[in-house]
Enzyme design. Structure first.
Site: not given
Ligand code: GAR
Length: 207
Positions: A15-16, A95-96, A112, A150, A153, A182-183
């Site tokens: 969705t992002n 993780i990278l 995040h 590195e 978050d 937000a996101e």
């Molecule tokens: C989102 O809420 C994003 O912030 C989170 O996973 C979801 C992905 O949703 N990411 C993390 O937790 C990274 N640490 P999406 O695939 O629908 O964008």
């Protein structure tokens, strides 16, 4: 104008990624162009979203590639093939390594789903973040977009937005509200900020 070439790294629903694609179409993300989507999981619905938008999608699965080295090599090759200049982790659950992130200083963004430094770092991803926020009993949570280094978050924060926790919220309710409020706004906004900065640094833009 030579746009900044963006690769979006995903693992799930995307969705992002969709918010970024929509922002590009709507003229909110004007200085960057999404040229590639890399999925860590062949089943990721995000790949369908990429295909629908006409953006090439590549699968780089750590499990299938066998080692972190081979995984990161495959990602690096795909990035180079598409000339990517900015990487956006949009729900990317792998993780990278420090070796990888150090080659992209201030060029990898992550979204995040909490107000860092709360509920972040190793083990805090996806729904688990919202479960932890509800278990703690916070009344306000939110989302953060930060540069990736590195430390999981731990990179410099670019944008944050607070979101209310409501009585009776389930983790899924909270996840949805944090995404909607937000996101999906913060990530395109941050992408535009950094894409513009990169574009301005290009030699032919200075002429
Ligand atoms: C989102 O809420 C994003 O912030 C989170 O996973 C979801 C992905 O949703 N990411 C993390 O937790 C990274 N640490 P999406 O695939 O629908 O964008």
């Amino acid at each position: 104008m030579v746009k900044t070439k963006i690769a979006v790294l995903v693992s799930g629903g995307g969705t992002n990624l969709q918010a970024l694609l929509d922002a590009q179409r709507e003229g909110i993300l004007t200085d960057g162009e999404i040229v590639l989507v890399i999925a860590s999981n062949p089943e990721a619905y995000a790949l369908t979203r990429a295909a629908q938008a006409g953006v090439p999608g590549v699968v780089c699965s750590r499990k299938e590639l066998g080692s972190q080295e081979a995984f990161e090599e495959a990602i690096s090759r795909a990035l180079a093939d598409h000339g990517a200049e900015l990487l956006i982790l949009a729900g990317f659950m792998s993780i990278l390594s420090a070796d990888f992130t150090s080659r992209w200083p201030r060029r990898i963004l992550n979204v995040h789903p909490s107000l860092i430094p709360a509920f972040c770092g190793k083990g805090f991803y996806g729904l688990k973040v919202h479960e932890a926020a509800l278990a703690y009993g916070v009344k306000v949570t939110g989302a953060t977009v930060h540069f990736v280094n590195e430390v999981p978050d731990g990179g410099e924060i670019l944008l944050q937005k607070a979101v209310e926790v409501l009585p009776g919220d389930t983790p899924e309710d909270l996840q949805r509200r944090v995404m909607e409020q937000a996101e999906w706004n913060l990530l395109p906004q941050a992408a535009q900020m950094v894409a513009e900065e990169i574009r301005r640094e290009k030699p032919n833009e200075r002429l």
